[in-house]
Scaffold this motif. Sequence first.
Motif, mmCIF file in Angstrom:
data_model
loop_
_atom_site.group_PDB
_atom_site.id
_atom_site.type_symbol
_atom_site.label_atom_id
_atom_site.label_comp_id
_atom_site.label_asym_id
_atom_site.label_seq_id
_atom_site.Cartn_x
_atom_site.Cartn_y
_atom_site.Cartn_z
ATOM 1 N N MET A 180 -85.631 1.785 -52.672
ATOM 2 C CA MET A 180 -84.966 0.789 -51.840
ATOM 3 C C MET A 180 -83.453 0.912 -51.994
ATOM 4 O O MET A 180 -82.953 1.117 -53.087
ATOM 5 N N ASP A 181 -82.730 0.752 -50.908
ATOM 6 C CA ASP A 181 -81.280 0.908 -50.947
ATOM 7 C C ASP A 181 -80.612 -0.063 -49.983
ATOM 8 O O ASP A 181 -81.196 -0.482 -48.986
ATOM 9 N N LEU A 239 -80.239 -1.879 -44.561
ATOM 10 C CA LEU A 239 -81.237 -1.623 -45.602
ATOM 11 C C LEU A 239 -82.056 -0.379 -45.273
ATOM 12 O O LEU A 239 -82.419 -0.152 -44.112
ATOM 13 N N SER A 240 -82.342 0.418 -46.301
ATOM 14 C CA SER A 240 -82.939 1.730 -46.073
ATOM 15 C C SER A 240 -84.054 2.023 -47.066
ATOM 16 O O SER A 240 -83.856 1.911 -48.279
ATOM 17 N N ALA A 241 -85.206 2.405 -46.528
ATOM 18 C CA ALA A 241 -86.329 2.892 -47.338
ATOM 19 C C ALA A 241 -86.103 4.390 -47.523
ATOM 20 O O ALA A 241 -86.515 5.199 -46.695
ATOM 21 N N ARG A 242 -85.423 4.766 -48.584
ATOM 22 C CA ARG A 242 -84.906 6.124 -48.709
ATOM 23 C C ARG A 242 -86.004 7.194 -48.746
ATOM 24 O O ARG A 242 -85.837 8.265 -48.157
ATOM 25 N N GLY A 270 -87.799 4.665 -41.957
ATOM 26 C CA GLY A 270 -86.895 4.555 -43.092
ATOM 27 C C GLY A 270 -85.866 3.458 -42.915
ATOM 28 O O GLY A 270 -85.313 2.947 -43.887
ATOM 29 N N LYS A 271 -85.611 3.084 -41.673
ATOM 30 C CA LYS A 271 -84.620 2.037 -41.391
ATOM 31 C C LYS A 271 -85.118 1.030 -40.360
ATOM 32 O O LYS A 271 -84.320 0.293 -39.800
ATOM 33 N N GLU A 272 -86.395 1.015 -40.121
ATOM 34 C CA GLU A 272 -86.925 0.102 -39.112
ATOM 35 C C GLU A 272 -88.147 -0.620 -39.663
ATOM 36 O O GLU A 272 -89.256 -0.111 -39.662
ATOM 37 N N LEU A 282 -77.636 5.371 -52.950
ATOM 38 C CA LEU A 282 -77.858 6.809 -52.893
ATOM 39 C C LEU A 282 -76.635 7.577 -53.373
ATOM 40 O O LEU A 282 -76.755 8.643 -53.988
ATOM 41 N N GLU A 283 -75.451 7.030 -53.134
ATOM 42 C CA GLU A 283 -74.224 7.748 -53.481
ATOM 43 C C GLU A 283 -73.938 7.743 -54.973
ATOM 44 O O GLU A 283 -73.273 8.651 -55.482
#
Length: 328
Positions: A164-165, A199-202, A218-220, A296-297
């Motif tokens: 999660m991100d 929000l992103s499901a990486r 991943g983003k929806e 992620l970064e």
Amino acid sequence: MRLVTFVRDGQEALGAWVDGDRLIVDLKAAAHTAGAVPPGCCESMLALIDAGPEAWGAVRSLIDRGDGPTVATNAVSLCAPLPRPRQFRDFLGFEEHLVNAFRMARTLRLSQARNEAERAAIESSNAFDIPAIWYESPIYYTASHLCIAAPEAEITWPAYSAIMDYELEFAAVIGRPGKDVPRERALDHVFGFTIFNDLSARDEQMRVMDGKLGPGKGKEFDGSNVLGPCIVTLDEIGDPYALEMVARINGEEVSRGNSSAMHHRFEDMIAFAARGQTIHAGELFGSGTVGSGCGLEHGRMLKDGDVVELEMERIGILRNRIRRVAMS
């Protein structure tokens, strides 16, 4: 103007923050009493945007009078300021984010390699280089305008994801339609700005992007596009490219950047999107993630129960708790 959408007596209502954001002017009630505002323009944020500059000026004068009915901010719940945008494009505006994200994505893929052959293939691949097209055009994907979440909402992470991100962004709200808009007049089409947590499901994002059609699930997912706490109108924001941006997890600062670092600015995005196509009032254009503005970064992904705060100068703080469900 600092405009919000809030819930009062079970109904969404349009308001304006005053008194250091401690009070909300109920704009529909104020307009009804004043009688000097175009009818219907204060029914919702979208109605106000659609009403155009003359109505915006009338509402601004109404707020400045200071005699409209108010409600305490802490006595109501805020919605996303634009709960149902007509369209939502998310761009990639910040080069530093891409550099950092591609580097970490490569590291993550290497950690998932099943054997030396897979590792060698990843190491020799140029899949994690910034593509030349990014420097040529402000590319974007179409985000879901149906997956909007509000400030303070608890976001349930989808069961299909384990990584999660958050992403620290802001968004321009389009206020006037246009087609083939020249860059030098593009900001004339902006109504205002709000904070955006993309929000992103990486793990799902990385899996499906191999298909070359975008981030997909991943983003929806429900609540994936968090907006708020308010929309600050263009006339009040000052310079949109001189705003400090900060992210905190459970009160600890994890990201900091500035909108001045945008490589592709909203003028570029609007001019690009409007080529041969009408852009409409009530659309959102996301800035992309500011450099260092996501887990992620820097290798810190979200955990169950984390509270994410995104703060942007002159706009405010967008806060949400993230809840995780078991993978299925």
